[in-house]
Design a protein around this motif. Structure first.
Motif, PDB file in Angstrom:
ATOM      1  N   PHE A  13       0.860  -1.179   0.000  1.00 58.65           N
ATOM      2  CA  PHE A  13       0.000   0.000   0.000  1.00 58.65           C
ATOM      3  C   PHE A  13       0.895   1.226   0.000  1.00 58.65           C
ATOM      4  N   THR A  20       3.434   0.425   2.969  1.00 54.09           N
ATOM      5  CA  THR A  20       3.156  -0.695   3.858  1.00 54.09           C
ATOM      6  C   THR A  20       3.216  -1.985   3.051  1.00 54.09           C
ATOM      7  N   SER A  44      -1.141  -8.622  10.496  1.00 59.91           N
ATOM      8  CA  SER A  44      -0.165  -9.520   9.871  1.00 59.91           C
ATOM      9  C   SER A  44      -0.442  -9.765   8.392  1.00 59.91           C
ATOM     10  N   GLY A  45      -1.607  -9.279   7.893  1.00 57.17           N
ATOM     11  CA  GLY A  45      -1.875  -9.407   6.459  1.00 57.17           C
ATOM     12  C   GLY A  45      -2.992 -10.365   6.099  1.00 57.17           C
ATOM     13  N   LYS A  46      -3.700 -10.890   7.092  1.00 56.74           N
ATOM     14  CA  LYS A  46      -4.744 -11.891   6.837  1.00 56.74           C
ATOM     15  C   LYS A  46      -5.854 -11.338   5.937  1.00 56.74           C
ATOM     16  N   SER A  47      -6.378 -10.138   6.302  1.00 58.93           N
ATOM     17  CA  SER A  47      -7.472  -9.546   5.510  1.00 58.93           C
ATOM     18  C   SER A  47      -7.011  -9.239   4.096  1.00 58.93           C
TER      19      SER A  47
HETATM   20  P1  ADP Z   1      -4.904  -8.394   9.441  1.00 57.22           P
HETATM   21  O1  ADP Z   1      -6.112  -8.770   8.655  1.00 57.22           O
HETATM   22  O2  ADP Z   1      -4.000  -9.571   9.720  1.00 57.22           O
HETATM   23  O3  ADP Z   1      -5.246  -7.647  10.688  1.00 57.22           O
HETATM   24  P2  ADP Z   1      -4.411  -6.508   7.291  1.00 57.22           P
HETATM   25  O4  ADP Z   1      -4.321  -7.332   6.047  1.00 57.22           O
HETATM   26  O5  ADP Z   1      -5.681  -5.793   7.544  1.00 57.22           O
HETATM   27  O6  ADP Z   1      -4.001  -7.421   8.532  1.00 57.22           O
HETATM   28  O7  ADP Z   1      -3.250  -5.430   7.280  1.00 57.22           O
HETATM   29  C1  ADP Z   1      -1.875  -5.741   6.984  1.00 57.22           C
HETATM   30  C2  ADP Z   1      -1.097  -4.455   6.944  1.00 57.22           C
HETATM   31  O8  ADP Z   1      -1.495  -3.703   5.804  1.00 57.22           O
HETATM   32  C3  ADP Z   1      -1.338  -3.551   8.145  1.00 57.22           C
HETATM   33  O9  ADP Z   1      -0.136  -2.889   8.426  1.00 57.22           O
HETATM   34  C4  ADP Z   1      -2.399  -2.593   7.646  1.00 57.22           C
HETATM   35  O10 ADP Z   1      -2.365  -1.365   8.331  1.00 57.22           O
HETATM   36  C5  ADP Z   1      -2.018  -2.447   6.186  1.00 57.22           C
HETATM   37  N1  ADP Z   1      -3.189  -2.141   5.324  1.00 57.22           N
HETATM   38  C6  ADP Z   1      -4.255  -2.971   5.105  1.00 57.22           C
HETATM   39  N2  ADP Z   1      -5.123  -2.400   4.255  1.00 57.22           N
HETATM   40  C7  ADP Z   1      -4.606  -1.183   3.943  1.00 57.22           C
HETATM   41  C8  ADP Z   1      -5.029  -0.116   3.105  1.00 57.22           C
HETATM   42  N3  ADP Z   1      -6.155  -0.165   2.402  1.00 57.22           N
HETATM   43  N4  ADP Z   1      -4.231   0.999   3.018  1.00 57.22           N
HETATM   44  C9  ADP Z   1      -3.070   1.052   3.708  1.00 57.22           C
HETATM   45  N5  ADP Z   1      -2.604   0.080   4.513  1.00 57.22           N
HETATM   46  C10 ADP Z   1      -3.353  -1.029   4.632  1.00 57.22           C
END
Ligand code: ADP
Ligand code: ADP
Length: 236
Positions: A13, A20, A44-47
């Motif tokens: 991102f 990120t 950790s990147g799950k979503s």
């Molecule tokens: P999890 O689901 O394991 O909590 P995420 O996949 O949501 O983790 O996030 C992984 C990393 O990517 C985090 O540092 C989060 O802040 C960042 N991130 C996720 N989505 C976005 C986005 N749309 N814009 C910027 N950073 C993002």
């Protein structure tokens, strides 16, 4: 038969002055009949990984194939077609519409299918899916007349009615108490035994044990993958 294949997939991102690295160099193949749990702490990147698998988010680099079709070079409309054809989503928050009956909630995505499905085909699929999750007797109810666990079962039926190649499930028990959570996990396990392919995100290590194998993420990197031991998770 491989349904989904990620090869060296990364997602960055780009912010104003920060980058990120949400996931880095992930390799993952999911075969028909598989049940994968993606685990790891918050952030950790799950979503991100689940969004990529569901074609809700583009990858920054690497390759993502769905049934041998490389998706990363497709335009948004073609990606949407593939998503509708192959992917069923189940969310933590159920995402049911309160104004519609259970039947109509499950039918709704089918009514937007291209090419259009016949009315009796829609009814067959809706009632078949409700039967699979044991909610046929609630077809005329509204979501707010159901428990959280029942609402999640309806949401699972809605995903199944699309006859997807894979169910992508995001924290299915996050809004449920432990009794309803256990019941939803038991249902997903049963659907998998009947042949449904599942990839589920969970931070709950106990529920990850319901899957056939686990992919563990830390800071966007795959730190381990393991085959689950069913006994160790049901013993609690
Ligand atoms: P999890 O689901 O394991 O909590 P995420 O996949 O949501 O983790 O996030 C992984 C990393 O990517 C985090 O540092 C989060 O802040 C960042 N991130 C996720 N989505 C976005 C986005 N749309 N814009 C910027 N950073 C993002
Ligand atoms: P959860 O851990 O419950 O999945 P997250 O906080 O990880 O919830 O993410 C929820 C949504 O917010 C995701 O769709 C993710 O892409 C987005 N998101 C996460 N972190 C950021 C961020 N730093 N900036 C913008 N969007 C983000």
């Amino acid at each position: 038969k491989t349904i989904l294949a990620l090869h060296q997939v990364s997602k960055v991102f780009f912010g104003e002055d920060v980058e990120t690295h949400a996931i880095s160099n992930i390799n993952l193949e999911i075969e028909r009949g598989d049940y994968v749990a993606i685990t790891g702490p918050s952030g950790s990147g799950k979503s991100t990984l689940l969004s990529i698998l569901g074609l809700l988010d583009d990858i920054t680099s690497g390759s993502y194939r769905i049934q041998d079709i490389e998706t990363s070079t497709l335009d948004a409309d073609t990606q949407a077609e593939l998503r509708n054809l192959h992917i069923g989503f189940v969310f933590q928050s159920f995402n049911l519409l309160d104004g519609l009956t259970v039947f109509d909630n499950v039918a709704l995505p089918l009514q937007y299918r291209e090419p259009a499905l016949a009315t009796d085909e829609i009814e067959r699929r809706v009632m078949g899916a409700l039967k699979q999750v044991e909610m046929s007797h609630r077809a005329k109810h509204k979501p707010n007349q159901l428990s959280g666990g029942q609402q999640q079962r309806v949401a699972i039926a809605r995903a199944l009615a699309g006859e997807p190649s894979i169910l992508l499930v995001d924290e299915p028990t996050g809004n449920l108490d432990s009794k309803n959570g256990d019941a939803v996990m038991a249902l997903l396990g049963e659907l998998n035994r009947q042949g449904t392919t599942i990839c589920m995100v969970t931070h709950d290590i106990r529920y990850a044990g319901y899957a056939k194998r686990q992919i563990q993420l830390l800071d966007g990197v795959q730190v381990s993958s393991s085959v689950a031991k069913r006994d160790s998770c049901t013993a609690e």
